[in-house]
Motif scaffolding. Sequence first.
Motif, PDB file in Angstrom:
ATOM      1  N   LEU A 217     -58.564  -4.980  41.398  1.00 42.48           N
ATOM      2  CA  LEU A 217     -59.132  -6.242  41.866  1.00 42.48           C
ATOM      3  C   LEU A 217     -58.458  -7.429  41.192  1.00 42.48           C
TER       4      LEU A 217
ATOM      5  N   ARG B 106     -60.348   0.274  38.987  1.00 39.04           N
ATOM      6  CA  ARG B 106     -60.882  -0.609  40.026  1.00 39.04           C
ATOM      7  C   ARG B 106     -60.803  -2.060  39.576  1.00 39.04           C
TER       8      ARG B 106
ATOM      9  N   GLY C 272     -56.450   7.221  44.557  1.00 42.49           N
ATOM     10  CA  GLY C 272     -56.500   5.809  44.177  1.00 42.49           C
ATOM     11  C   GLY C 272     -55.404   5.451  43.194  1.00 42.49           C
TER      12      GLY C 272
ATOM     13  N   GLU D  49     -68.752   5.814  43.817  1.00 41.14           N
ATOM     14  CA  GLU D  49     -69.970   6.240  44.497  1.00 41.14           C
ATOM     15  C   GLU D  49     -70.261   7.717  44.234  1.00 41.14           C
TER      16      GLU D  49
ATOM     17  N   GLN E  88     -60.190  12.268  44.523  1.00 43.34           N
ATOM     18  CA  GLN E  88     -60.325  10.890  45.005  1.00 43.34           C
ATOM     19  C   GLN E  88     -59.664   9.919  44.037  1.00 43.34           C
TER      20      GLN E  88
ATOM     21  N   GLN F  42     -63.488   2.518  44.610  1.00 46.59           N
ATOM     22  CA  GLN F  42     -64.889   2.245  44.910  1.00 46.59           C
ATOM     23  C   GLN F  42     -65.570   3.495  45.474  1.00 46.59           C
ATOM     24  N   ASP F  43     -64.851   4.215  46.367  1.00 42.09           N
ATOM     25  CA  ASP F  43     -65.408   5.466  46.897  1.00 42.09           C
ATOM     26  C   ASP F  43     -65.609   6.487  45.784  1.00 42.09           C
TER      27      ASP F  43
ATOM     28  N   ASN G 122     -55.247  -3.324  47.553  1.00 40.34           N
ATOM     29  CA  ASN G 122     -56.428  -3.275  48.409  1.00 40.34           C
ATOM     30  C   ASN G 122     -56.868  -1.827  48.660  1.00 40.34           C
ATOM     31  N   ASP G 123     -55.913  -0.958  49.011  1.00 41.33           N
ATOM     32  CA  ASP G 123     -56.239   0.459  49.223  1.00 41.33           C
ATOM     33  C   ASP G 123     -56.730   1.110  47.935  1.00 41.33           C
TER      34      ASP G 123
ATOM     35  N   ALA H 270     -58.288  -0.372  45.390  1.00 44.07           N
ATOM     36  CA  ALA H 270     -59.650  -0.816  45.081  1.00 44.07           C
ATOM     37  C   ALA H 270     -60.668  -0.076  45.944  1.00 44.07           C
ATOM     38  N   ARG H 271     -60.331   0.119  47.257  1.00 45.19           N
ATOM     39  CA  ARG H 271     -61.244   0.832  48.148  1.00 45.19           C
ATOM     40  C   ARG H 271     -61.413   2.300  47.722  1.00 45.19           C
ATOM     41  N   LEU H 272     -60.327   2.960  47.387  1.00 42.09           N
ATOM     42  CA  LEU H 272     -60.403   4.360  46.974  1.00 42.09           C
ATOM     43  C   LEU H 272     -61.163   4.525  45.662  1.00 42.09           C
TER      44      LEU H 272
END
Length: 729
Positions: free
Chosen positions: A710, A706, A673, A694, A669, A690-691, A683-684, A686-688
């Motif tokens: 941002l 991340r 990212g 988690e 993952q 963030q995943d 944007n992609d 930051a989303r990756l």
Amino acid sequence: MTRFWLRSLAIGFVVFLCGGAINFIVDLESTLGLDTLLRIRGPQTPPSAIVLIAMDEASEHRLGVGQDLTRWRSFHAGLIQRLQQQGALLVVFDLQFIQPHPADDPALVAAMREAGNVLLVECVQKFRHGVEDFYGREECSDTNSQPVVARDGDSNTALSEQLVAMRSVTATAAIAEAALDHAPFFLINDAENASIREVWTFFDALAEAPSLPMVTWLYYLQRSGATAQTDRPFSAWLTEQRRACRSKSDGLPARSPLQRRIDNLLCNGDSRYLNYYGPPRTLRMESYSDVYDGKVGDLQGKVVFVGRANRQFSPGKSDFFQTPYSDSRTGKMAGVEIMATQFANLLEDCFIEMPAPSGLVSGAFGLLVALVLVRFAGWTGIAISLAFASMYAGLAVWLFGLRHWWLPVAMPLLLQLPLSWLLTLAWSRYELMRERGRMLAFVRRVFPQWVGMLPAAPGQWTETANVGAASTERDVSGLCLATDIEGYTTIAARHSPREMWTLLNTYYQVLGHPVVSHDGVIADVTGDAMMAVWFDAPASSQRRAACLAALEMATAVASFNLSSSLAPLATRIGLHEGELTLGRLDAGDTSHYRAIGDTVNTASRIQGVNKYLGTKILASKSVTADLTDIVYRPVGAFRLLGRAEPVELLEIVGTVGQIDAQHNALYRQFADGLQAFRQGQWNDAARLFQDALEMNTDDGPTRFYRQQALARLQNPEQAWDGVITLDGK
């Protein structure tokens, strides 16, 4: 850890082989181990159901028969009648009635028929290359000495040394028919002067014939009501069952605990180790003449063994044998008493047994001792191994006395233990000399000025002057490892100089051991930083050694911090390879030896990036080339302080097998990212990231990127080349 196990296994295996070879040659485990266990345990109370009637010296004098066994036969009929009157359960004669005696045999046959409880021994003869090497007992030796295998051709031709034959010789037809049953019994030749420790339960060389004690035991069980009657003699029944068992892989079906005991004797081996109750004459022994004259009572329900047995030790008499309890005071044991001892062991189910294969127990003992000696060096290891050996010896003695279990003691304690000490000492000496040779070679190559002060041999120092002028520097292609302590200034401010000296002294010992164990050289230690180098080896070997050393350093520092009473020392590590100069720097009247060059500076800068990424070990991309057993992940390109060219960095995370599926998923993952981030897809990215967080909220590189994604989403860079520029160390 791998070296620890390999060294332990090597020492344990070599010691096991050496000890096993010595034990095989001299049979130390039986001649010393078993005998010692018996003597430590001491005499035991024999079964009260057994009585020996000794054809002893007093009876020879009282009956006027002397030592001629043939003259005793005229008294056997009267003895049988006396025993029948006393209510003896079984009468077992350890005598051969091979030659007919017309004057005495009718009365003996009549007495045996009337009693119906007399068992006779069959003499077993063993031949090896003819009559030149012949074993037998008493009458059958004297009258049946012709070999069972005849020579072809010239009668003077010697038979093969490998030719061994056995046969049994029974009593005369009339006496054998009058007996309840008969079976063979055989002991090794007394002339060999070997102790009797093992006896046959079956003679497979004699068509699976059972031994006389086995037959006697079955008749005892029958007459005691423990087993059923048979329609034929037990000697024939046992032979039939033995053959049936040997023809089936799963043995005979067990129907009761007693049947399981019988099946075990039938199917498992043809011999057992005797559990002697003590020295000769430990079993109840009565004089032949006293029983014959009616002077002995309490024979009701007894199993009576009749045979030659001296009350006083007479070295010149035959049919007497060495046992583990024999010495100059007790003398040897009569063959009839050994026969009765085997019957007693059958009666009480107390043969000596090995709970596990001797080799398996000895091998495990040697491995455990090797593990102790490798883990604890010097006198500490010897003391711990000695304590372990003492506990093992105590366990062996306890199990022998409680369960008649025989654990090997002579080979482990007398062979394996001292051999392990010597081999461990030799190995340590070898490694010491090997390390000294490596250090000497390094100093000769890099610091030739010190060669004159090096020890010519361990414990010997010379102070010869330097010979000739030597070069003070050397260019090499190598790999550099740099370390630094995070927050060292803050830690030092909270402690006294003495406390920091004590802390760092221990810390650098912990930090330096992985370097030395992986053939690295500590080039410099300054304050909170250490520099190590690898050179003069194949590039792949240097890379692997440095990565393994870095991983072990991180683990060692973590353990050190847990045990330290002062502040933890968080260590950052950087790896880079390239050209180095090793040599001397003169400063006034002193000289300092260093590794110098851009490779050193870059390694130091790389370790500083750990501060931003929250990692412990970072390396330049080339360091991991061709390494298949090292797990790493790319963490991006960085433009380090003072360098124009960007450096691709990777995090060293472990070795193959240490990383689980959860971490692998996180790294995949993160890689997705990072790819989006380097392409400017904030944007992609930051989303990756963030995943990924988690999956693991503590992953430093994910948090760093991340935040970077941002920040760039808010303020995009006009000319983005995928490289992060750091403005600090």
